[in-house]
Scaffold this active site. Sequence first.
Site, short mmCIF file in Angstrom:
data_model
loop_
_atom_site.label_atom_id
_atom_site.label_comp_id
_atom_site.label_asym_id
_atom_site.label_seq_id
_atom_site.Cartn_x
_atom_site.Cartn_y
_atom_site.Cartn_z
N ASP A 54 21.02 38.63 -12.38
CA ASP A 54 22.15 38.69 -11.43
C ASP A 54 22.92 39.99 -11.71
O ASP A 54 23.25 40.31 -12.86
CB ASP A 54 23.05 37.46 -11.64
CG ASP A 54 24.08 37.32 -10.54
OD1 ASP A 54 23.88 36.47 -9.63
OD2 ASP A 54 25.06 38.11 -10.53
N ASN A 89 30.44 46.23 -3.40
CA ASN A 89 30.62 46.12 -1.94
C ASN A 89 32.04 46.54 -1.57
O ASN A 89 32.24 47.31 -0.62
CB ASN A 89 30.42 44.67 -1.48
CG ASN A 89 28.96 44.37 -1.16
OD1 ASN A 89 28.19 45.29 -0.93
ND2 ASN A 89 28.60 43.11 -1.18
N ASP A 132 23.84 47.29 -0.18
CA ASP A 132 22.46 47.08 0.29
C ASP A 132 21.50 48.04 -0.42
O ASP A 132 20.40 47.67 -0.82
CB ASP A 132 22.38 47.33 1.80
CG ASP A 132 22.86 46.10 2.58
OD1 ASP A 132 23.17 45.09 1.94
OD2 ASP A 132 22.92 46.18 3.82
N GLU A 160 22.63 38.68 -4.65
CA GLU A 160 22.33 39.74 -5.61
C GLU A 160 21.66 39.14 -6.83
O GLU A 160 21.79 39.63 -7.94
CB GLU A 160 23.60 40.52 -6.02
CG GLU A 160 24.94 39.80 -5.97
CD GLU A 160 25.10 38.54 -6.83
OE1 GLU A 160 24.65 37.48 -6.32
OE2 GLU A 160 25.65 38.60 -7.93
#
Length: 614
Positions: free
Chosen positions: A486, A494, A503, A530
């Site tokens: 993770d 973000n 992305d 993620e």
Amino acid sequence: MMMHQRYPLPWLFLIFCLLAGNGELHAGHPALNVSMLERSTDGWQWLAPQARFAEEATPHEHPQQVLSSAALRWQKVSDAVLNVGFGPPRYWIHLSLHNPEATVATRIIEVAEPLYDDLHFWVLRDNKVFAEARMGDRIAFASRAITYRHPSMSLDIPPRTTVDLLIRAHARDGEHDPLPLRLWTSEGFQAGMQLDLLIYGAYYGAIVILLLYNLLVFASTREQVFLWYAVYLTSFLAWNFVYRGFAFQYLWPESPDWNAGAVAILVPLALAGLTAFSWSLLDLRRQTPWLFRIALILTLAALIHIPMALLAPETGLFASLNPLGLVLITTLLIAGICIAQRGNTTARIYVAAIGCTFVGTLPYYFTAFGLLPANMLTIHAINIGSALEFLLLALALAHRINSLKTEKLEAELLAHATLKHSAEALEEKVFERTSELEQANRSLHELAVRDALTGLYNRRHFNEVVQQELARSRRHGKPAALLLLDLDHFKKLNDLSGHLAGDEALAHIGQLLSSFARRSVDQAFRVGGEEFALLSPEADEENVERWAEQLRLRIDTTNWPHPGTPQGHLTASIGVALSQPGDTLESFYTRTDRALYRAKQEGRNRVIRALSDT
Ligand SMILES: Nc1nc2c(ncn2[C@@H]2O[C@H](COP(=O)(O)OP(=O)(O)OP(=O)(O)O)[C@@H](O)[C@H]2O)c(=O)[nH]1
């Protein structure tokens, strides 16, 4: 015997008789010595060369007056057969017969023409009627003393006596058929009748066999041409049977009127049958359209004679029907020649066949117009021509069957080749389509199991693969290793750098995982936003933690910018676990996820192995 021309012999015979002094003058006319016939091998002779004939001057003259009548203009007969052609309806024929022997001479007088309307015979002795008979197409057959298709009468000439034979020949429409007048010994006549029946029996028998054969061929092939040929043969056979006097003798001896009308009905039918057969055999409509039209018009014109014959049989239909028939046969012959010239073998045989009929028919017309002397050959030419025609047409049909067979075989071969080609093309197409479908299925499956952003397998596929791997692991007793990874503080990436940068980072990790999972059996997945996973079957238990650490380090050292982490670049926390024999997807995943949770708890950017593994 009847088919042979004996034309010159009677003349020689007459000259011999005169030179030998056996003939004598009677009523101003030389008499025929009937005893000479006993020495003739054939048993018969023509009477016309000894006869004279005259047009009837006044109607219904009495026979006794005829010989002394000054009004009659007697003429000598120039040929073996008296043939006056078209003229007034009645003629007188006279000849004298002398029996020089001491015994009665029995002789038969025969007119070898069955369709003459009315023939009245008188035999006079010393100018008194000594014997009389009346026969012909218009007189009931039953009244004949001799049951034979040719009008015939028996005559007993007393010893050393001369008698006069007078015949009144009556043709109602003025169209006189040739009058083949013959004198027979009774033995010769019996033999001649038998031979006549034998020849005609064989002739009609052959036509009937041909007719049945064609009907059978039609029944099995359904080719119309055979039916038309059968129609033609039937109508020709019927016409000839009437024309030669057999129908009058055997079918309707009591119906002279019907007998006279039947020919006018059957000739158009035979012509129509021939036209239909020719049209069907040679495809006249397409091959020679103009001649076909002409033939059609002529056939219709001939067929119109049928109702006319039924309504008014006395109207002299043959004056128009005979030329019509000749022009029609000529037209068909020309059409056949045109088609034959294009190399059509069937048409060549057809031309030879119709040519035979044509040549066989000409003597009939030539004698009718006085252009040819009538004799047994010219009288029977039409039957000889038609026999040859039927044989040749049978050959043309055989050729036609052969061409049909070849055409059928070629068509079958072509159909077979086409079918084979189509089957191959279809097979190829099916193969192509199947491959395309398989490809599309594979693509669809890939689309279904892959994650679009990273190109890694998705969560759904992850679930399937892990379950399969757990089963396999149970079978082989070798554990699988699962890494759950993770990204740390991804929300901040973000938030700080934008969703697009997030992305890009995810895609980067996707590539990194793909290249890290080097072993062909290792598989990388994106299992959440993620969150990623690495599954390694038959894992190296000792080194699994080091392997996970290598991954963490590679992410760490890539220095992918991340303003939200203490290090300033992208890091990841990894939980790692080995499968256990009793594991399910949930238990295995949860155990690994707990290790990951602990890695997060313990400060992130680290590898934690599940507690149960140690
Ligand atoms: N750009 C992008 N962001 C995603 C995608 N999927 C999930 N995220 C984001 O990933 C973030 C995950 O954040 P969290 O679960 O709070 O965890 P975190 O911020 O990484 O914090 P820790 O895991 O505790 O280190 C969320 O902000 C999601 O919006 C994605 O496909 N693209």
